[in-house]
Design a protein around this motif. Structure first.
Motif, PDB file in Angstrom:
ATOM      1  N   ALA A  99       0.836  -1.211   0.000  1.00 26.47           N
ATOM      2  CA  ALA A  99       0.000   0.000   0.000  1.00 26.47           C
ATOM      3  C   ALA A  99       0.863   1.251   0.000  1.00 26.47           C
ATOM      4  CB  ALA A  99      -0.920  -0.014   1.223  1.00 26.47           C
ATOM      5  N   ASN A 100       1.932   1.252   0.807  1.00 24.12           N
ATOM      6  CA  ASN A 100       2.828   2.407   0.823  1.00 24.12           C
ATOM      7  C   ASN A 100       3.428   2.665  -0.555  1.00 24.12           C
ATOM      8  OD1 ASN A 100       2.552   2.960   3.601  1.00 24.12           O
ATOM      9  ND2 ASN A 100       4.076   1.397   4.125  1.00 24.12           N
ATOM     10  N   LEU A 101       3.884   1.620  -1.211  1.00 19.76           N
ATOM     11  CA  LEU A 101       4.516   1.785  -2.523  1.00 19.76           C
ATOM     12  C   LEU A 101       3.507   2.190  -3.588  1.00 19.76           C
ATOM     13  CD1 LEU A 101       6.983  -1.235  -2.439  1.00 19.76           C
ATOM     14  CD2 LEU A 101       7.563   1.195  -2.337  1.00 19.76           C
ATOM     15  N   VAL A 102       2.265   1.709  -3.466  1.00 20.29           N
ATOM     16  CA  VAL A 102       1.226   2.133  -4.416  1.00 20.29           C
ATOM     17  C   VAL A 102       1.007   3.635  -4.308  1.00 20.29           C
ATOM     18  CG1 VAL A 102      -1.255   2.043  -4.878  1.00 20.29           C
ATOM     19  CG2 VAL A 102       0.035  -0.065  -4.616  1.00 20.29           C
ATOM     20  N   GLY A 103       0.905   4.147  -3.082  1.00 14.33           N
ATOM     21  CA  GLY A 103       0.708   5.584  -2.903  1.00 14.33           C
ATOM     22  C   GLY A 103       1.863   6.396  -3.453  1.00 14.33           C
ATOM     23  N   VAL A 104       3.096   5.962  -3.155  1.00 15.73           N
ATOM     24  CA  VAL A 104       4.275   6.682  -3.659  1.00 15.73           C
ATOM     25  C   VAL A 104       4.321   6.632  -5.185  1.00 15.73           C
ATOM     26  CG1 VAL A 104       6.796   6.739  -3.674  1.00 15.73           C
ATOM     27  CG2 VAL A 104       5.577   6.305  -1.537  1.00 15.73           C
ATOM     28  N   GLY A 105       4.017   5.483  -5.752  1.00  9.78           N
ATOM     29  CA  GLY A 105       4.040   5.353  -7.207  1.00  9.78           C
ATOM     30  C   GLY A 105       3.026   6.249  -7.891  1.00  9.78           C
ATOM     31  N   VAL A 106       1.800   6.277  -7.364  1.00 11.75           N
ATOM     32  CA  VAL A 106       0.771   7.153  -7.942  1.00 11.75           C
ATOM     33  C   VAL A 106       1.191   8.618  -7.819  1.00 11.75           C
ATOM     34  CG1 VAL A 106      -1.597   7.981  -7.645  1.00 11.75           C
ATOM     35  CG2 VAL A 106      -1.116   5.528  -7.578  1.00 11.75           C
ATOM     36  N   GLY A 107       1.717   8.996  -6.649  1.00 15.17           N
ATOM     37  CA  GLY A 107       2.166  10.379  -6.467  1.00 15.17           C
ATOM     38  C   GLY A 107       3.287  10.739  -7.417  1.00 15.17           C
ATOM     39  N   TYR A 108       4.236   9.826  -7.623  1.00 17.03           N
ATOM     40  CA  TYR A 108       5.360  10.105  -8.519  1.00 17.03           C
ATOM     41  C   TYR A 108       4.893  10.313  -9.956  1.00 17.03           C
ATOM     42  CZ  TYR A 108       9.700   9.497 -11.102  1.00 17.03           C
ATOM     43  OH  TYR A 108      10.753   9.679 -11.963  1.00 17.03           O
ATOM     44  N   ILE A 109       4.002   9.449 -10.420  1.00 12.86           N
ATOM     45  CA  ILE A 109       3.501   9.577 -11.792  1.00 12.86           C
ATOM     46  C   ILE A 109       2.813  10.925 -11.997  1.00 12.86           C
ATOM     47  CG2 ILE A 109       1.800   8.678 -13.430  1.00 12.86           C
ATOM     48  CD1 ILE A 109       2.402   5.888 -12.287  1.00 12.86           C
ATOM     49  N   LEU A 110       2.003  11.346 -11.026  1.00 19.23           N
ATOM     50  CA  LEU A 110       1.280  12.610 -11.159  1.00 19.23           C
ATOM     51  C   LEU A 110       2.213  13.798 -11.055  1.00 19.23           C
ATOM     52  CD1 LEU A 110      -1.948  11.811  -9.096  1.00 19.23           C
ATOM     53  CD2 LEU A 110      -1.662  11.821 -11.578  1.00 19.23           C
ATOM     54  N   PHE A 111       3.148  13.767 -10.128  1.00 17.78           N
ATOM     55  CA  PHE A 111       4.078  14.888  -9.984  1.00 17.78           C
ATOM     56  C   PHE A 111       4.943  15.059 -11.226  1.00 17.78           C
ATOM     57  CE2 PHE A 111       3.532  15.151  -5.291  1.00 17.78           C
ATOM     58  CZ  PHE A 111       3.451  16.529  -5.200  1.00 17.78           C
ATOM     59  N   MET A 112       5.347  13.969 -11.858  1.00 12.03           N
ATOM     60  CA  MET A 112       6.222  14.084 -13.015  1.00 12.03           C
ATOM     61  C   MET A 112       5.495  14.580 -14.251  1.00 12.03           C
ATOM     62  SD  MET A 112       9.050  13.567 -11.748  1.00 12.03           S
ATOM     63  CE  MET A 112       9.979  13.709 -13.261  1.00 12.03           C
ATOM     64  N   ARG A 113       4.186  14.733 -14.162  1.00 12.15           N
ATOM     65  CA  ARG A 113       3.438  15.326 -15.267  1.00 12.15           C
ATOM     66  C   ARG A 113       3.248  16.830 -15.066  1.00 12.15           C
ATOM     67  NH1 ARG A 113       1.105  11.838 -18.733  1.00 12.15           N
ATOM     68  NH2 ARG A 113      -0.509  13.337 -19.309  1.00 12.15           N
ATOM     69  N   LEU A 114       3.667  17.335 -13.925  1.00  8.36           N
ATOM     70  CA  LEU A 114       3.595  18.775 -13.686  1.00  8.36           C
ATOM     71  C   LEU A 114       4.784  19.471 -14.330  1.00  8.36           C
ATOM     72  CD1 LEU A 114       2.597  19.028  -9.909  1.00  8.36           C
ATOM     73  CD2 LEU A 114       1.189  19.666 -11.856  1.00  8.36           C
ATOM     74  N   SER A 115       4.633  20.741 -14.605  1.00  6.88           N
ATOM     75  CA  SER A 115       5.775  21.532 -15.058  1.00  6.88           C
ATOM     76  C   SER A 115       6.778  21.665 -13.922  1.00  6.88           C
ATOM     77  CB  SER A 115       5.307  22.926 -15.507  1.00  6.88           C
ATOM     78  OG  SER A 115       4.858  23.673 -14.397  1.00  6.88           O
ATOM     79  N   THR A 116       8.009  21.992 -14.256  1.00  7.13           N
ATOM     80  CA  THR A 116       9.066  22.074 -13.255  1.00  7.13           C
ATOM     81  C   THR A 116       8.747  23.101 -12.176  1.00  7.13           C
ATOM     82  OG1 THR A 116      10.723  21.434 -14.889  1.00  7.13           O
ATOM     83  CG2 THR A 116      11.518  22.531 -12.910  1.00  7.13           C
ATOM     84  N   GLU A 117       8.242  24.268 -12.559  1.00  9.74           N
ATOM     85  CA  GLU A 117       7.992  25.318 -11.575  1.00  9.74           C
ATOM     86  C   GLU A 117       6.796  24.979 -10.691  1.00  9.74           C
ATOM     87  OE1 GLU A 117       7.899  28.842 -14.051  1.00  9.74           O
ATOM     88  OE2 GLU A 117       9.909  29.336 -13.330  1.00  9.74           O
ATOM     89  N   HIS A 118       5.789  24.293 -11.220  1.00 12.41           N
ATOM     90  CA  HIS A 118       4.707  23.812 -10.368  1.00 12.41           C
ATOM     91  C   HIS A 118       5.218  22.737  -9.412  1.00 12.41           C
ATOM     92  CE1 HIS A 118       1.666  25.557 -13.263  1.00 12.41           C
ATOM     93  NE2 HIS A 118       1.154  25.871 -12.091  1.00 12.41           N
ATOM     94  N   ARG A 119       6.102  21.891  -9.918  1.00  8.81           N
ATOM     95  CA  ARG A 119       6.620  20.809  -9.091  1.00  8.81           C
ATOM     96  C   ARG A 119       7.457  21.342  -7.933  1.00  8.81           C
ATOM     97  NH1 ARG A 119       8.038  17.836 -13.192  1.00  8.81           N
ATOM     98  NH2 ARG A 119      10.288  18.153 -13.148  1.00  8.81           N
ATOM     99  N   HIS A 120       8.110  22.475  -8.125  1.00 13.87           N
ATOM    100  CA  HIS A 120       8.940  23.064  -7.083  1.00 13.87           C
ATOM    101  C   HIS A 120       8.220  24.171  -6.316  1.00 13.87           C
ATOM    102  CE1 HIS A 120      11.989  20.541  -8.518  1.00 13.87           C
ATOM    103  NE2 HIS A 120      12.463  21.297  -9.482  1.00 13.87           N
ATOM    104  N   LEU A 121       6.893  24.203  -6.426  1.00 12.42           N
ATOM    105  CA  LEU A 121       6.035  25.124  -5.648  1.00 12.42           C
ATOM    106  C   LEU A 121       6.328  26.589  -5.941  1.00 12.42           C
ATOM    107  CD1 LEU A 121       6.102  23.339  -2.153  1.00 12.42           C
ATOM    108  CD2 LEU A 121       4.572  22.950  -4.086  1.00 12.42           C
ATOM    109  N   ARG A 122       6.628  26.921  -7.199  1.00 17.31           N
ATOM    110  CA  ARG A 122       6.963  28.299  -7.547  1.00 17.31           C
ATOM    111  C   ARG A 122       5.945  28.905  -8.511  1.00 17.31           C
ATOM    112  NH1 ARG A 122      11.756  29.611  -5.462  1.00 17.31           N
ATOM    113  NH2 ARG A 122      13.053  27.900  -4.727  1.00 17.31           N
ATOM    114  N   ARG A 123       4.694  28.502  -8.324  1.00 19.78           N
ATOM    115  CA  ARG A 123       3.580  29.079  -9.054  1.00 19.78           C
ATOM    116  C   ARG A 123       2.419  29.275  -8.075  1.00 19.78           C
ATOM    117  NH1 ARG A 123       6.419  30.773 -12.192  1.00 19.78           N
ATOM    118  NH2 ARG A 123       6.545  30.452 -14.441  1.00 19.78           N
TER     119      ARG A 123
END
Length: 488
Positions: A99-123
């Protein structure tokens, strides 16, 4: 607005080679974080703090090259080892950590679809996206985890689902921003200086946390909010995320251990769940303020760069060069030699007339890059207009200044500029040099002297260096020193 977009990192992470030591380090960090969560359990299956998932997700998002099959396997083994060493059965450990790895995996896939500045909280909306992804990742993990808890421990699925989701959400929102906002290692001194010179927001935060412990009650969790907002308006984003994480994690531990009394006779599970949601919402306000402030700082920096730097060549624009050069001359206070150079591209009008203005722009860009590479970081280099550039050297001898000029001309002479039609252009330039003497003129006069020397170089055949000399003994001595340096 398009929220998700492809990034270079998505393809780069497949090409990156990861050192085995980094993967082992990732596993050790996850293992230590799991032990911290396991030992923080006040009762039953609930943990006061479970940072492992947020830390693993933060490391993978911050360094996508770590996301390799070997690294995921290493992290999975770290989860399992922590549970097995603390008494869990193999079946329960596998199910819960899946369950822990499923959550991390889903979060990683979604975060990597964000732009770099959104991913680094600069928007401005970056915190909202972070919260949404954290909720989706937490929900994914909680569904699998609730089924495992119901099977191995006999807990109701609804109760396990809520407990797991609130735990995941608070830890993602509190810990993950630290990794997302972390600056490059080279910029670490900016964070320290920004936090160190203004201590009062930190003092206020410590005092508000102490007041929460002393006063207690249901509203005590919200006591640090004004101080955290003050920190968000004072410090840089990374410093705010660190302070916020410390305050919120201490609040979680204080509630779970009973140190922070919320006005109930005993620590009920509902109290713990409610406090987690309260801490999650508490963190969003300061994070949003700090994220918007970071976006504002970035925008101001870009506007300042657009004003101060020439768009085509990325050299200092004329106005910015004059301001910085004047300040530099004033700072030196006539204690050290200062040399001004005027550089002009030879026969630039012919290039424009023969090959077009696009070719002329390519030549300007190529020459600017070449000159910049031949200078030190504290030398000033600007474009005054057209094909004319200015350079200001400090703390140089005439011989060294002459060598710099010779190096620049040699680099330009070796330059080959490729044109769009496949042709290649060779370029030369001329340089005039003037030294600022103790009784000499200020910047305008110094550049005027260098400009006069430049025209002499042009008149004598171009592709050469000439020093300013106006017939006075001082200027004549300067010219003689340059001539002597050229012969060394």
């Amino acid at each position: 607005m398009q929220i998700f977009e492809n990034t270079v990192e998505q393809s780069a992470f497949y090409r990156s080679s990861v050192r085995p030591l980094w993967i082992v380090g990732l596993g050790l960090v996850v293992f230590a974080a799991c032990l911290l969560g396991i030992f923080s359990r006040p009762f039953g299956m609930l943990a006061s703090v479970w940072p492992a998932n947020a830390i693993l997700l933060g490391l993978l998002v911050r360094h996508p090259s770590l996301s390799t099959p070997t690294a995921w396997i290493c992290a999975a083994l770290a989860y399992l080892m922590a549970d097995l060493l603390t008494g869990s059965s193999l079946g329960a450990a596998v199910a819960l950590n899946a369950a822990n790895l499923v959550g991390v995996g889903v979060g990683y896939i979604l975060f990597m679809r964000l732009s770099t500045e959104h991913r680094h909280l600069r928007r401005p909306l970056a915190v909202l996206y972070m919260f949404s992804i954290s909720a989706i990742a937490g929900a994914s993990a909680s569904i699998v985890g609730a089924l495992a808890v119901a099977h191995y421990f006999g807990e109701p699925i609804s109760r396990a689902l809520v407990a797991w989701l609130t735990t995941e959400l608070v830890n993602y929102v509190v810990i993950l921003p630290v990794f997302l906002a972390m600056p490059p290692f080279a910029d670490r001194h900016r964070v320290v200086s920004a936090t160190g010179v203004k201590p009062w927001p930190v003092v206020s935060l410590a005092a508000s946390c102490a007041a929460a412990l002393l006063i207690g009650g249901p509203g005590a969790i919200a006591f640090p909010v004004p101080s955290l907002l003050w920190c968000a308006l004072t410090y840089r984003l990374f410093a705010v995320t660190v302070l916020m994480a410390i305050a919120c994690m201490l609040a979680q531990v204080a509630v779970a251990s009973g140190v922070l009394h919320l006005g109930v006779d005993r620590l009920a599970e509902a109290t713990l769940l409610s406090s987690r949601l309260g801490i999650t919402l508490l963190a969003l306000g300061p994070l949003t303020v700090a994220s918007i402030d970071a976006a504002r700082r970035t925008l101001i920096a870009r506007l300042s760069h657009a004003v101060d730097y020439d768009f085509l060549t990325q050299c200092l624009a004329r106005a910015a060069f004059m301001v910085r050069a004047s300040a530099l001359i004033e700072a030196e206070n006539r204690k050290t030699p200062i040399f001004a150079m005027m550089l002009d591209i030879d026969r630039f009008k012919v290039i424009n007339d023969t090959h077009g203005h696009a070719a002329g722009d390519r030549v300007l860009q190529a020459v600017a890059v070449t000159v910049r590479m031949a200078l030190r970081s504290d030398d000033l280099f600007g474009r005054l207009g057209g094909e004319e550039f200015a350079i200001l050297l400090v703390r140089q001898t005439p011989a060294n200044a002459n060598r710099v000029a010779e190096r620049i001309l040699a680099a330009i002479r070796a330059l080959k500029v490729d044109l769009e039609n496949g042709e290649t252009l060779s370029v030369t330039a001329s340089i005039g040099i003037a030294e600022r003497l103790p009784t000499g003129p200020e910047l305008e006069g110094l550049l005027s002297q260098a400009d006069r020397a430049l025209y002499i170089a042009k008149a004598e055949g171009r592709d050469r260096i000439r020093a300013f000399a106006d017939g006075t003994s001082a200027a004549g001595a300067t010219a003689a020193r340059f001539d002597a340096a050229r012969q060394q």
